[in-house]
Enzyme design. Sequence first.
Site, PDB file in Angstrom:
ATOM      1  CG  HIS A 134      -2.127  -0.943   1.188  1.00  0.00           C
ATOM      2  ND1 HIS A 134      -3.492  -0.747   2.027  1.00  0.00           N
ATOM      3  CD2 HIS A 134      -2.219  -1.903   0.599  1.00  0.00           C
ATOM      4  CE1 HIS A 134      -4.223  -1.677   1.644  1.00  0.00           C
ATOM      5  NE2 HIS A 134      -3.488  -2.421   0.868  1.00  0.00           N
ATOM      6  CG  ASN A 172     -11.713 -10.861  -2.925  1.00  0.00           C
ATOM      7  OD1 ASN A 172     -11.130 -11.587  -2.054  1.00  0.00           O
ATOM      8  ND2 ASN A 172     -10.985  -9.868  -3.677  1.00  0.00           N
ATOM      9  CD  GLU A 189     -10.513 -13.802   1.137  1.00  0.00           C
ATOM     10  OE1 GLU A 189     -10.654 -13.857   2.401  1.00  0.00           O
ATOM     11  OE2 GLU A 189     -10.417 -12.691   0.552  1.00  0.00           O
ATOM     12  CB  THR A 210     -16.997  -1.365 -16.513  1.00  0.00           C
ATOM     13  OG1 THR A 210     -15.785  -1.837 -16.911  1.00  0.00           O
ATOM     14  CG2 THR A 210     -17.112   0.229 -16.530  1.00  0.00           C
ATOM     15  NE  ARG A 226      -4.489  -0.878  -3.748  1.00  0.00           N
ATOM     16  CZ  ARG A 226      -5.047  -2.009  -3.028  1.00  0.00           C
ATOM     17  NH1 ARG A 226      -6.430  -1.919  -3.059  1.00  0.00           N
ATOM     18  NH2 ARG A 226      -4.291  -3.006  -2.479  1.00  0.00           N
ATOM     19  CG  HIS A 269     -13.345  -7.837  -1.242  1.00  0.00           C
ATOM     20  ND1 HIS A 269     -13.212  -6.712  -1.746  1.00  0.00           N
ATOM     21  CD2 HIS A 269     -11.783  -8.108  -1.193  1.00  0.00           C
ATOM     22  CE1 HIS A 269     -12.024  -6.055  -2.116  1.00  0.00           C
ATOM     23  NE2 HIS A 269     -11.238  -7.186  -1.729  1.00  0.00           N
ATOM     24  CB  SER A 270     -12.910  -4.758   3.318  1.00  0.00           C
ATOM     25  OG  SER A 270     -12.108  -3.603   3.795  1.00  0.00           O
ATOM     26  CG  ASN A 271     -10.470  -2.477  -2.146  1.00  0.00           C
ATOM     27  OD1 ASN A 271     -11.398  -2.798  -2.930  1.00  0.00           O
ATOM     28  ND2 ASN A 271      -9.208  -3.061  -2.013  1.00  0.00           N
ATOM     29  CE  LYS A 286      -8.716 -11.371   3.722  1.00  0.00           C
ATOM     30  NZ  LYS A 286      -9.737 -11.082   2.774  1.00  0.00           N
ATOM     31  CE1 TYR A 306      -6.997  -8.632   4.960  1.00  0.00           C
ATOM     32  CE2 TYR A 306      -8.755  -7.178   4.397  1.00  0.00           C
ATOM     33  CZ  TYR A 306      -7.792  -8.169   4.067  1.00  0.00           C
ATOM     34  OH  TYR A 306      -7.617  -8.493   2.587  1.00  0.00           O
ATOM     35  CG  ASP A 337      -7.219 -13.298   0.261  1.00  0.00           C
ATOM     36  OD1 ASP A 337      -6.791 -14.008  -0.702  1.00  0.00           O
ATOM     37  OD2 ASP A 337      -7.671 -12.299   0.215  1.00  0.00           O
ATOM     38  N   PRO A 338      -3.880 -15.816   0.092  1.00  0.00           N
ATOM     39  CG  PRO A 338      -3.095 -17.836  -0.187  1.00  0.00           C
ATOM     40  CD  PRO A 338      -4.810 -17.159   0.145  1.00  0.00           C
ATOM     41  CG  ASN A 339      -4.810 -11.514  -2.719  1.00  0.00           C
ATOM     42  OD1 ASN A 339      -4.748 -10.861  -1.592  1.00  0.00           O
ATOM     43  ND2 ASN A 339      -6.253 -11.344  -3.156  1.00  0.00           N
ATOM     44  CG  ASP A 372     -16.182  -4.787  -2.513  1.00  0.00           C
ATOM     45  OD1 ASP A 372     -16.996  -3.875  -2.331  1.00  0.00           O
ATOM     46  OD2 ASP A 372     -15.136  -4.989  -2.099  1.00  0.00           O
ATOM     47  CE  LYS A 399      -5.144  -9.057   1.023  1.00  0.00           C
ATOM     48  NZ  LYS A 399      -6.182  -9.816   0.194  1.00  0.00           N
ATOM     49  CG  HIS A 434      -8.815  -2.502   4.323  1.00  0.00           C
ATOM     50  ND1 HIS A 434      -9.482  -3.747   3.765  1.00  0.00           N
ATOM     51  CD2 HIS A 434      -7.540  -2.558   3.747  1.00  0.00           C
ATOM     52  CE1 HIS A 434      -8.919  -4.116   2.871  1.00  0.00           C
ATOM     53  NE2 HIS A 434      -7.530  -3.916   2.872  1.00  0.00           N
TER      54      HIS A 434
END
Length: 428
Positions: free
Chosen positions: A33, A273, A250, A112, A408, A324-326, A195, A153, A225-227, A297, A197, A353
């Site tokens: 981030h 997600n 996740e 979109t 971002r 899910h969250s940002n 959780k 988180y 959550d290893p994305n 989300d 990340k 978050h």
Amino acid sequence: MTDTSIRRSRISRIEITPVAFSDPPLLNVVGVHEEVALRSVVQMHTDDGLVGLGESYGDAQHLARMQAAADAILGEDPFNTQKLRLRVAEVMSRDTVSGGHGMSGMVTGSATADRVFSPFEVAALDIQGQALKVPVSTLLGGALRDQVEYSGYLFYKWAGHPDQDADPWGEAMDPEGLIAQAHRMVDGYGFRSLKLKGGVLPPEEEAEAIEALRAEFPDVPLRLDPNGAWTVETSVRIGKRLEGLLEYLEDPTPGRKGMAEVRRQIDVPLATNMCVVSFADIPEAIREGSVDIILSDHHFWGGLRRSQELAGHCETFGLHMSMHSNSHLGISLAAMTHLASATPRIDYACDTHWPWKQPDQDVVALDSFTFDGGCVRVPQTPGLGVELDEDLLQARHEAYVKTDVRERNDTGYMQKFHPNFDPSTPRW
Ligand SMILES: [Mg+2]
């Protein structure tokens, strides 16, 4: 005599304000981030003097799309969200800009039109609630719980941004650091599930961190959550190691087919997600048997009511939901809380978050929310139940004007310090 005439209000003006707030160096599979997170605040005005609030991403291209959408719904009835959505979908069908999804490469397939429509739907519901003097949860069918549970988180993180002092959270690059962070979350907010990340360190080290958290917090449900950082083979190996320790795993591996392969071989529920992020993804995910839990989300599923439509699909196919969250502000926390309170299918504690944002970095009054036992009370006042603080909004907007961040980019920021960092997945 009773007045039976129907009063029609119209959307008379929409302001979209980009804002920036300080964000700690939280690590993930695509990087870290940046010093600021971007968001946008929607203020939807009606000709009878109401103002509805919405919140979304702050990437430049997304802002441009939101502006086009706002122009297309001026003069419409804020109660007719079906028509608002059609108008936005029409405009977005002519959209040719790519990127600007606000997720730094981690969720790219969301629709979109749904993503752009979401903050306007939330603002319209806020207006409806104010007009009818009921909370948004009532418009969503009614709150089934008076508080909504969130999970703590945890992130691997640096002590502070490079060249800056350590932040109050300090470093967390090993199990000890994560346990200290988890205590801060549990002691300060009362979270009853945690959780992590993942996708940051080699998988064995992340499994070790989960085992250490389990030993420290024997009764707290844990998620990892290893994305999509792992191959199918690695996901199966680590998944088996963590059987019985995880509430869910996740997105261990990218894609619906890979997820299905993992799901057949391990006895841990799989959540996503990443591989189911729009309605178009659902048929194949069901056919393949890719997931057990979809993380909704409302920011990319098209708002609160579209998220409830997702809940209908999940019910039909026996799937469960979490959220899910940002990085987000108080307007979104209110929207998430109303949605979860009125959606029985969201039966896991939701991600947030929230603790990572300094209290004075929001755009709503500092005392708008408190976490008690990891829970947030569902606002009981009309609409969303949050009020914009104009001074805070101005300060956050000035921070946006001051930064040169316009989208971002966790990967670009990481590569400033580690030029060879490669965000490709699967990595292990
Ligand atoms: Mg995730």
